[in-house]
Motif scaffolding. Structure first.
Motif, mmCIF file in Angstrom:
data_model
loop_
_atom_site.group_PDB
_atom_site.id
_atom_site.type_symbol
_atom_site.label_atom_id
_atom_site.label_comp_id
_atom_site.label_asym_id
_atom_site.label_seq_id
_atom_site.Cartn_x
_atom_site.Cartn_y
_atom_site.Cartn_z
ATOM 1 N N ARG A 167 0.713 -1.300 -0.085
ATOM 2 C CA ARG A 167 0.143 0.064 -0.008
ATOM 3 C C ARG A 167 0.830 1.238 0.065
ATOM 4 O O ARG A 167 0.487 2.235 -0.348
ATOM 5 C CB ARG A 167 -0.926 0.009 1.213
ATOM 6 N N MET A 168 2.089 1.274 0.485
ATOM 7 C CA MET A 168 3.091 2.275 0.550
ATOM 8 C C MET A 168 3.167 2.721 -0.867
ATOM 9 O O MET A 168 3.135 4.039 -1.258
ATOM 10 C CB MET A 168 4.227 2.061 1.045
ATOM 11 N N LEU A 169 3.260 1.759 -1.772
ATOM 12 C CA LEU A 169 3.491 2.055 -3.346
ATOM 13 C C LEU A 169 2.161 2.635 -3.978
ATOM 14 O O LEU A 169 2.375 3.624 -4.612
ATOM 15 C CB LEU A 169 4.077 0.933 -4.057
ATOM 16 N N LYS A 170 1.206 1.925 -3.526
ATOM 17 C CA LYS A 170 -0.192 2.216 -4.221
ATOM 18 C C LYS A 170 -0.853 3.619 -3.747
ATOM 19 O O LYS A 170 -1.144 4.351 -4.640
ATOM 20 C CB LYS A 170 -1.234 1.166 -3.985
ATOM 21 N N ASP A 171 -0.652 3.695 -2.347
ATOM 22 C CA ASP A 171 -1.226 5.153 -1.787
ATOM 23 C C ASP A 171 -0.238 6.131 -1.779
ATOM 24 O O ASP A 171 -0.976 7.248 -1.734
ATOM 25 C CB ASP A 171 -1.624 4.631 -0.589
ATOM 26 N N GLY A 172 0.793 6.031 -2.103
ATOM 27 C CA GLY A 172 1.803 7.172 -1.959
ATOM 28 C C GLY A 172 1.652 7.780 -0.614
ATOM 29 O O GLY A 172 1.800 7.366 0.378
ATOM 30 N N ARG A 173 1.579 9.282 -0.997
ATOM 31 C CA ARG A 173 1.603 10.178 0.233
ATOM 32 C C ARG A 173 0.430 10.085 1.219
ATOM 33 O O ARG A 173 0.427 10.413 2.456
ATOM 34 C CB ARG A 173 1.838 11.811 -0.048
ATOM 35 N N SER A 174 -0.722 9.517 0.774
ATOM 36 C CA SER A 174 -1.772 9.283 1.411
ATOM 37 C C SER A 174 -1.809 7.883 2.152
ATOM 38 O O SER A 174 -2.777 7.575 2.990
ATOM 39 C CB SER A 174 -3.122 9.036 0.516
ATOM 40 N N PHE A 175 -0.701 7.104 2.299
ATOM 41 C CA PHE A 175 -0.520 5.789 2.940
ATOM 42 C C PHE A 175 -0.808 5.927 4.539
ATOM 43 O O PHE A 175 -0.094 6.956 5.136
ATOM 44 C CB PHE A 175 0.880 5.241 2.733
ATOM 45 N N LYS A 176 -1.483 5.105 4.986
ATOM 46 C CA LYS A 176 -1.701 4.986 6.450
ATOM 47 C C LYS A 176 -1.584 3.742 6.962
ATOM 48 O O LYS A 176 -1.768 2.663 6.435
ATOM 49 C CB LYS A 176 -3.028 5.526 6.758
ATOM 50 N N VAL A 177 -0.757 3.686 8.007
ATOM 51 C CA VAL A 177 -0.211 2.227 8.623
ATOM 52 C C VAL A 177 -1.366 1.613 9.211
ATOM 53 O O VAL A 177 -2.264 2.182 9.698
ATOM 54 C CB VAL A 177 0.803 2.354 9.758
ATOM 55 N N ASN A 178 -1.723 0.359 9.030
ATOM 56 C CA ASN A 178 -2.953 -0.485 9.687
ATOM 57 C C ASN A 178 -1.919 -1.924 9.982
ATOM 58 O O ASN A 178 -1.654 -2.668 9.236
ATOM 59 C CB ASN A 178 -3.708 -0.974 8.686
ATOM 60 N N VAL A 179 -1.725 -2.040 11.421
ATOM 61 C CA VAL A 179 -1.205 -3.241 11.852
ATOM 62 C C VAL A 179 -2.330 -4.261 12.287
ATOM 63 O O VAL A 179 -1.732 -5.313 12.830
ATOM 64 C CB VAL A 179 -0.199 -2.861 13.107
ATOM 65 N N GLU A 180 -3.500 -4.065 12.052
ATOM 66 C CA GLU A 180 -4.525 -5.288 12.068
ATOM 67 C C GLU A 180 -4.795 -5.808 13.422
ATOM 68 O O GLU A 180 -4.561 -6.962 13.627
ATOM 69 C CB GLU A 180 -4.201 -6.281 10.949
ATOM 70 N N GLY A 181 -4.444 -4.708 14.582
ATOM 71 C CA GLY A 181 -4.653 -5.320 15.864
ATOM 72 C C GLY A 181 -3.540 -6.045 16.391
ATOM 73 O O GLY A 181 -3.733 -6.637 17.559
ATOM 74 N N THR A 182 -2.208 -5.972 15.642
ATOM 75 C CA THR A 182 -1.156 -6.593 16.322
ATOM 76 C C THR A 182 -1.176 -6.115 17.844
ATOM 77 O O THR A 182 -0.660 -5.136 17.966
ATOM 78 C CB THR A 182 0.174 -6.399 15.417
ATOM 79 N N PRO A 183 -0.758 -6.804 18.707
ATOM 80 C CA PRO A 183 -0.484 -6.468 20.109
ATOM 81 C C PRO A 183 0.780 -5.941 20.362
ATOM 82 O O PRO A 183 1.614 -6.325 19.789
ATOM 83 C CB PRO A 183 -0.766 -7.913 21.140
ATOM 84 N N HIS A 184 0.685 -4.513 21.113
ATOM 85 C CA HIS A 184 1.959 -3.878 21.246
ATOM 86 C C HIS A 184 2.696 -3.723 20.164
ATOM 87 O O HIS A 184 3.897 -3.950 20.071
ATOM 88 C CB HIS A 184 2.720 -4.619 22.553
ATOM 89 N N ALA A 185 2.052 -3.473 18.947
ATOM 90 C CA ALA A 185 2.685 -3.189 17.709
ATOM 91 C C ALA A 185 3.688 -1.935 17.718
ATOM 92 O O ALA A 185 3.449 -1.160 18.108
ATOM 93 C CB ALA A 185 1.738 -3.178 16.437
ATOM 94 N N GLY A 186 4.847 -2.187 16.906
ATOM 95 C CA GLY A 186 5.559 -1.173 16.633
ATOM 96 C C GLY A 186 6.001 -1.358 14.946
ATOM 97 O O GLY A 186 6.218 -2.566 14.878
ATOM 98 N N TRP A 187 6.436 -0.297 14.315
ATOM 99 C CA TRP A 187 7.036 -0.553 13.170
ATOM 100 C C TRP A 187 8.030 0.487 12.557
ATOM 101 O O TRP A 187 8.110 1.514 13.133
ATOM 102 C CB TRP A 187 5.558 -0.430 12.325
ATOM 103 N N ILE A 188 8.651 0.042 11.517
ATOM 104 C CA ILE A 188 9.473 1.047 10.677
ATOM 105 C C ILE A 188 8.974 1.072 9.324
ATOM 106 O O ILE A 188 8.648 -0.010 8.767
ATOM 107 C CB ILE A 188 10.880 0.460 10.825
ATOM 108 N N VAL A 189 8.779 2.156 8.987
ATOM 109 C CA VAL A 189 8.566 2.495 7.642
ATOM 110 C C VAL A 189 9.558 3.315 6.699
ATOM 111 O O VAL A 189 10.466 4.072 7.321
ATOM 112 C CB VAL A 189 7.291 3.325 7.530
ATOM 113 N N ASP A 190 9.912 2.431 5.499
ATOM 114 C CA ASP A 190 11.195 2.834 5.133
ATOM 115 C C ASP A 190 10.887 2.871 3.521
ATOM 116 O O ASP A 190 10.465 1.832 3.097
ATOM 117 C CB ASP A 190 12.377 2.170 5.510
#
Length: 261
Positions: A167-190
Motif C-alpha cells: 500500500r505504500m507504493l499504491k497509496d503514495g503520500r496518503s498511505f496510512k499504517v494498519n497493523v491489524e490489531g497486532t498486540p503492542h505493535a511497533g513498526w518501521i516504515v522505509d
C-alpha cells in the motif's frame, strides 16, 4: 493496546558492485490512440548504441506521437538500446526530447520520452523471501552481540507487513499504517529511491537487499540517518518480527512490524 511507531524516511542509494540479471518481458499489448501529430525538429543518431532501461510511461510507434504501442511498466526490467535522440515540437508549441529504443531481443521498439529513460541496463526483480531471511539473520546477529534474545519471524506478521509495503507504493503520500490489531505493535516504515545520477539500486538478489537495509538502519552504511531504529530493533521487549518489501523499478518500499506478543 499500546502502539508505538518509528517513521524513517530517507533518499538513499544502497550500492553493491556485483551485476544482477535482467528479466526481459516479451508479452506486450498494443494500444492505438488518436492524437494530433507533433513536428520533428531535430534528429541525432548515436555513433554507438547506448544501454538503457525505462522507468515507465508510453512507447510510441513514431516520433510524431500519434500512436501508442506499449505501456512501459511491463518493461521495467527489459534491456534496451538507445540509437537516436529526437527533438519534436508538440501541438501546444512545447519542445520535448524522445529516445528511440530497441530491446535487446529486437521485439520491442519505439519512441519514448527521454525523461523516462535511464542509462545502464536494469536489474532483475529482487527476492522478498531472501530479503526477509537475510534481514532477520543480521538483526538477530546484532541482538546477540548485545546479549538479547533473537526475534522470531512469523508468517502472520510477514503478511501484515507485506500488505503495508504494497500500500505504500499504491497509496503514495496518503498511505496510512494498519497493523491489524497486532498486540503492542511497533513498526518501521522505509523507502529507498536511487537518484538520476545513479539510476539503479545495485542489488543482485534479495540477500543483498536484506543486508543493505539492516546496514542502513544500524547506521553502518548511512551515517546521517535517524538513529531511532537502533534502540527500537534492539529492544529487549520485542519478541516477534515480520517484514514486507515491495519493489517498483528502482524504488523499494519496506515495512517492518514488531510485536511483544
Amino acid at each position: 493496546m499500546n502502539t508505538k511507531k518509528i517513521m524513517i524516511s530517507a533518499l538513499t542509494v544502497l550500492s553493491v558492485t556485483t551485476m544482477g540479471v535482467a528479466v526481459t518481458t516479451n508479452k506486450t499489448t498494443t494500444a492505438f490512440a488518436k492524437a494530433k501529430a507533433a513536428k520533428v525538429v531535430k534528429t541525432t543518431t548515436y555513433k554507438a548504441k547506448h544501454k538503457v532501461h525505462v522507468q515507465g510511461g508510453w512507447m510510441y510507434a513514431n516520433a510524431k506521437l500519434t500512436h501508442k504501442k506499449y505501456h512501459l511498466t511491463k518493461h521495467l526490467y527489459t534491456k534496451f538500446y538507445a540509437s537516436k535522440k529526437v527533438t519534436v515540437r508538440k501541438t501546444n508549441g512545447k519542445k520535448v526530447t524522445l529516445k528511440y529504443l530497441t530491446s535487446k531481443n529486437s521485439k520491442v521498439k519505439g519512441y519514448v520520452y527521454a525523461n523516462n529513460v535511464r542509462n545502464q541496463w536494469g536489474y532483475g526483480k529482487y527476492s522478498v523471501a531472501a530479503y526477509r531471511k537475510r534481514a532477520v539473520r543480521d538483526i538477530n546477529h546484532d541482538r546477540a552481540t548485545r546479549g538479547l534474545k533473537p526475534l522470531t519471524e512469523t508468517k502472520k506478521l510477514d503478511q501484515i507487513a507485506q500488505r503495508n509495503s504494497n500500500r505504500m507504493l499504491k497509496d503514495g503520500r496518503s498511505f496510512k499504517v494498519n497493523v491489524e490489531g497486532t498486540p503492542h505493535a511497533g513498526w518501521i516504515v522505509d523507502d529507498y529511491l536511487a537518484p538520476k545520477s545513479n539510476p539503479i539500486v545495485h542489488y543482485e538478489n534479495g540477500t543483498q537487499w536484506g543486508q543493505g537495509s539492516v546496514n542502513s538502519w544500524m547506521r553502518r552504511s548511512d551515517l546521517n540517518r535517524d538513529i531511532g531504529a537502533i534502540p527500537y530493533l534492539m529492544s529487549a521487549k520485542h519478541t516477534r518480527i515480520g517484514l514486507g518489501g515491495t519493489q517498483h523499478g528502482q524504488a523499494i518500499y519496506m515495512f517492518v512490524l514488531l510485536s511483544n506478543d
